[in-house]
Design an enzyme around this catalytic site. Sequence first.
Site, short mmCIF file in Angstrom:
data_model
loop_
_atom_site.label_atom_id
_atom_site.label_comp_id
_atom_site.label_asym_id
_atom_site.label_seq_id
_atom_site.Cartn_x
_atom_site.Cartn_y
_atom_site.Cartn_z
N GLU A 1 1.25 -0.87 -0.01
CA GLU A 1 0.40 -0.01 -0.21
C GLU A 1 1.04 0.87 0.43
OE1 GLU A 1 -2.90 -0.78 -0.97
OE2 GLU A 1 -4.04 -0.86 0.38
N THR B 1 -4.78 6.61 -5.94
CA THR B 1 -4.34 6.66 -4.79
C THR B 1 -3.49 8.19 -4.18
OG1 THR B 1 -5.16 4.54 -4.38
CG2 THR B 1 -4.53 5.32 -2.34
#
Length: 308
Positions: free
Chosen positions: A128, A181
């Site tokens: 992530e 993101t």
Amino acid sequence: MSTVRVFAPASVANLGCGFDVLGLALDEVGDILEMTVSEGSGISITNRTDVPLPEDIGQNVITPVIRKFFAMTGLSGRVDVTVCRKIYPGSGIGSSAASSVAAAFGMNELFGRPLPMKDLVVCAMEGENLASGGYHADNAAPSMMGGIVLIRGYEPLDLIPLPVPGDFYCTVAHPEIVVSTKAARGVLPSAVPLHDAVTQWGNVGGLVAGLFTGDVGLVGRAMKDVVAEPYRKRFIPGFDDLREKNLSAGAMAFNISGSGPSVFALSGSRETAVRAGALMKEHFTALGIGCNLYVTKVAAQGARVLAQ
Ligand code: HSE
């Protein structure tokens, strides 16, 4: 040499008010990896999907996850990974988390489960961080554990599984536009005005209370975001209009899914959830944007081994 085939589900992060601290697993879609471990060292990643992935394996989220697993366990070996199914990156339904979680889960299976689930989430967060420039677990934790998860704290990681009311229906539309993101985090301010913080933490408390009491109306009322959404909705054409249509059609809440561009509606019945989906499809189609639609309940199960 041993091989395992693993699945990790897509996820919806934030749930409106819970930026970086709330997420749920979606069973309709996810990533599948085949992983083989053998004597030696090194990592290879073969992409058998038509989703473009970085050529440089150092840029693939799977790589730092495997490295973290080895660092945490002191184990070693050569790992060959085949990506068999992949959610499109930049979708807002936890694409990077699904690969990261599948990789961490698969490593643990291959090596006889040396790490508990929480440490596997720590490994997945390395992926992530590579994808988004932040160590957030609100996609990775539900993808790993299934259900709805609260990240009560990050230092140390404190993961709280939350109850899922029976009449909790999700509609997710993934429009065919890409919002990374990293970019969607980049537009956020570094400070939140106190008034907005008060609104947000009241809603997080309300959402958790609603889940524990099975009050989906309260959950919906609490699914509001005054922290990230005002800065991110510009990436989603006609966002306010689409929310209005969904709420008028009976959805209890309508929000950006994670960092977008996917959008998410919460409904108290399947009929309403289906109606919300039709409105989303119609909205994006009218704008000339294709979209994938998922009408589903929360996935009870997270990452798992699939039959070979
Ligand atoms: N909490 C993360 C964000 C989720 O909103 O940036 C990304 O899917």
